[in-house]
Design a protein around this motif. Sequence first.
Motif, mmCIF file in Angstrom:
data_model
loop_
_atom_site.group_PDB
_atom_site.id
_atom_site.type_symbol
_atom_site.label_atom_id
_atom_site.label_comp_id
_atom_site.label_asym_id
_atom_site.label_seq_id
_atom_site.Cartn_x
_atom_site.Cartn_y
_atom_site.Cartn_z
ATOM 1 N N PRO A 20 13.088 26.095 73.336
ATOM 2 C CA PRO A 20 13.295 26.954 74.502
ATOM 3 C C PRO A 20 11.990 27.586 74.997
ATOM 4 O O PRO A 20 11.773 27.726 76.198
ATOM 5 C CB PRO A 20 14.278 28.020 74.003
ATOM 6 C CG PRO A 20 14.997 27.361 72.885
ATOM 7 C CD PRO A 20 13.981 26.494 72.221
ATOM 8 N N CYS A 21 11.119 27.976 74.055
ATOM 9 C CA CYS A 21 9.834 28.564 74.431
ATOM 10 C C CYS A 21 8.998 27.558 75.212
ATOM 11 O O CYS A 21 8.390 27.882 76.237
ATOM 12 C CB CYS A 21 9.059 29.013 73.195
ATOM 13 S SG CYS A 21 9.901 30.276 72.214
ATOM 14 N N ALA A 22 8.967 26.317 74.712
ATOM 15 C CA ALA A 22 8.189 25.273 75.389
ATOM 16 C C ALA A 22 8.756 24.995 76.777
ATOM 17 O O ALA A 22 8.006 24.855 77.751
ATOM 18 C CB ALA A 22 8.188 24.000 74.547
ATOM 19 N N ALA A 23 10.087 24.932 76.885
ATOM 20 C CA ALA A 23 10.721 24.626 78.175
ATOM 21 C C ALA A 23 10.427 25.710 79.207
ATOM 22 O O ALA A 23 10.088 25.415 80.356
ATOM 23 C CB ALA A 23 12.232 24.484 77.988
ATOM 24 N N VAL A 24 10.554 26.978 78.789
ATOM 25 C CA VAL A 24 10.285 28.082 79.700
ATOM 26 C C VAL A 24 8.825 28.078 80.147
ATOM 27 O O VAL A 24 8.507 28.282 81.322
ATOM 28 C CB VAL A 24 10.651 29.433 79.049
ATOM 29 C CG1 VAL A 24 10.131 30.602 79.876
ATOM 30 C CG2 VAL A 24 12.166 29.540 78.886
ATOM 31 N N ASN A 25 7.916 27.829 79.223
ATOM 32 C CA ASN A 25 6.497 27.830 79.566
ATOM 33 C C ASN A 25 6.119 26.672 80.475
ATOM 34 O O ASN A 25 5.324 26.836 81.390
ATOM 35 C CB ASN A 25 5.650 27.806 78.290
ATOM 36 C CG ASN A 25 5.422 29.182 77.715
ATOM 37 O OD1 ASN A 25 4.369 29.772 77.884
ATOM 38 N ND2 ASN A 25 6.421 29.724 77.028
ATOM 39 N N ILE A 26 6.685 25.491 80.217
ATOM 40 C CA ILE A 26 6.419 24.346 81.101
ATOM 41 C C ILE A 26 6.917 24.649 82.511
ATOM 42 O O ILE A 26 6.247 24.354 83.511
ATOM 43 C CB ILE A 26 7.094 23.074 80.556
ATOM 44 C CG1 ILE A 26 6.353 22.578 79.311
ATOM 45 C CG2 ILE A 26 7.131 21.991 81.618
ATOM 46 C CD1 ILE A 26 4.942 22.098 79.584
ATOM 47 N N VAL A 31 5.629 26.003 88.144
ATOM 48 C CA VAL A 31 5.768 26.898 89.295
ATOM 49 C C VAL A 31 4.409 27.441 89.740
ATOM 50 O O VAL A 31 4.070 27.429 90.924
ATOM 51 C CB VAL A 31 6.718 28.066 88.956
ATOM 52 C CG1 VAL A 31 6.677 29.135 90.052
ATOM 53 C CG2 VAL A 31 8.140 27.555 88.795
ATOM 54 N N VAL A 32 3.627 27.920 88.776
ATOM 55 C CA VAL A 32 2.314 28.464 89.107
ATOM 56 C C VAL A 32 1.399 27.369 89.643
ATOM 57 O O VAL A 32 0.663 27.573 90.619
ATOM 58 C CB VAL A 32 1.673 29.131 87.868
ATOM 59 C CG1 VAL A 32 0.237 29.563 88.170
ATOM 60 C CG2 VAL A 32 2.498 30.346 87.447
ATOM 61 N N GLY A 33 1.441 26.187 89.012
ATOM 62 C CA GLY A 33 0.600 25.083 89.463
ATOM 63 C C GLY A 33 0.909 24.661 90.880
ATOM 64 O O GLY A 33 -0.002 24.427 91.688
ATOM 65 N N LEU A 34 2.194 24.574 91.213
ATOM 66 C CA LEU A 34 2.581 24.197 92.574
ATOM 67 C C LEU A 34 2.177 25.265 93.585
ATOM 68 O O LEU A 34 1.743 24.958 94.693
ATOM 69 C CB LEU A 34 4.092 23.956 92.630
ATOM 70 C CG LEU A 34 4.601 22.730 91.869
ATOM 71 C CD1 LEU A 34 6.118 22.640 91.950
ATOM 72 C CD2 LEU A 34 3.977 21.447 92.424
ATOM 73 N N ALA A 35 2.313 26.535 93.183
ATOM 74 C CA ALA A 35 1.920 27.621 94.082
ATOM 75 C C ALA A 35 0.414 27.585 94.355
ATOM 76 O O ALA A 35 -0.026 27.753 95.500
ATOM 77 C CB ALA A 35 2.317 28.965 93.473
ATOM 78 N N VAL A 36 -0.364 27.360 93.299
ATOM 79 C CA VAL A 36 -1.820 27.306 93.454
ATOM 80 C C VAL A 36 -2.235 26.082 94.267
ATOM 81 O O VAL A 36 -3.192 26.134 95.058
ATOM 82 C CB VAL A 36 -2.508 27.287 92.072
ATOM 83 C CG1 VAL A 36 -4.013 27.037 92.210
ATOM 84 C CG2 VAL A 36 -2.270 28.605 91.344
ATOM 85 N N ALA A 43 -7.288 22.884 92.195
ATOM 86 C CA ALA A 43 -7.009 24.016 91.312
ATOM 87 C C ALA A 43 -5.587 23.934 90.769
ATOM 88 O O ALA A 43 -5.332 24.259 89.599
ATOM 89 C CB ALA A 43 -7.207 25.332 92.048
ATOM 90 N N GLY A 44 -4.646 23.500 91.599
ATOM 91 C CA GLY A 44 -3.274 23.354 91.145
ATOM 92 C C GLY A 44 -3.156 22.324 90.041
ATOM 93 O O GLY A 44 -2.428 22.518 89.070
ATOM 94 N N LEU A 45 -3.916 21.219 90.181
ATOM 95 C CA LEU A 45 -3.909 20.180 89.154
ATOM 96 C C LEU A 45 -4.489 20.715 87.846
ATOM 97 O O LEU A 45 -3.978 20.424 86.759
ATOM 98 C CB LEU A 45 -4.704 18.973 89.628
ATOM 99 C CG LEU A 45 -4.775 17.786 88.652
ATOM 100 C CD1 LEU A 45 -3.378 17.246 88.371
ATOM 101 C CD2 LEU A 45 -5.679 16.687 89.222
#
Length: 265
Positions: A20-26, A31-36, A43-45
């Motif tokens: 669950p920890c890995a899934a939440v972090n991925i 989300v952050v990568g797509l936003a960036v 930078a997003g990559l």
Amino acid sequence: MSVIDSLRRPEHTGENRCLPCAAVNIALVVVVGLAVSVLSPVAGLVVLVGGALSVYLRGYVVPGTPSFAPQLVAAVGLAGAFDHGDEGGPDRRSESLDANVDPDAMLSALLTAGVLVEEEDGLFLTDDAREEWESTMASLRKTTDEELSEAVANAVPFEATVDAEFDGISLDGPSMSVWISRPQAIADVATLYAVVERGVDPTVALAATEPMRMFVEVCPDCGGPVEETTTRNCCGGTAGLYDSPDHEVLGCADCGAVVYEFPDE
């Protein structure tokens, strides 16, 4: 040691990985990568690749993830999708280094050894016992998880396999198999050192480890103030103070660690 090896956290990866920890972090990394990437695709990559690599090597990116990820996964109805907490790892709720010793005999031994003193309004640690106990905890506070697991193995009065895993210490011995959090392990090792040094039988000292946590005034792990509060057990492994107000505990006001859980009435 390579740079990659220095980044690895085996206690949170491989068979110890909290899914669950890995899934939440991925999900957060995506989300952050797509936003960036809206501002800068490069930078997003970098965020996506760096975040994924960090989760792979270290277990999770966001500090304190085990304290909330399993509950979050359960809240959205996906707990059944992950093999977590029941198989492939120990029960991650806080336990204790317990022993089959009569409580009255244990109390008598602690009083006779000058660890505890009985006054009109209750039992208290003697001043010199507290000074030694807290000094030992302060020293153990500086240890790595691996060094702490070695200290536990050296302190318990029997041969045991002790490992640092799930943000705590697991112990498998001839008479017990338990998992305790890092703060609890620090307090328990300090108890064994302080009590045995005063001539108390090691088995009796082992039985005293959990009761002695009731006298903790500073967090064994971070040194913050300990206070009476509430929490609940969960498969997240940390039993943090802010899960749900079900159980009365002694917990750290700074880091949220649970040091002692009062028995349910």
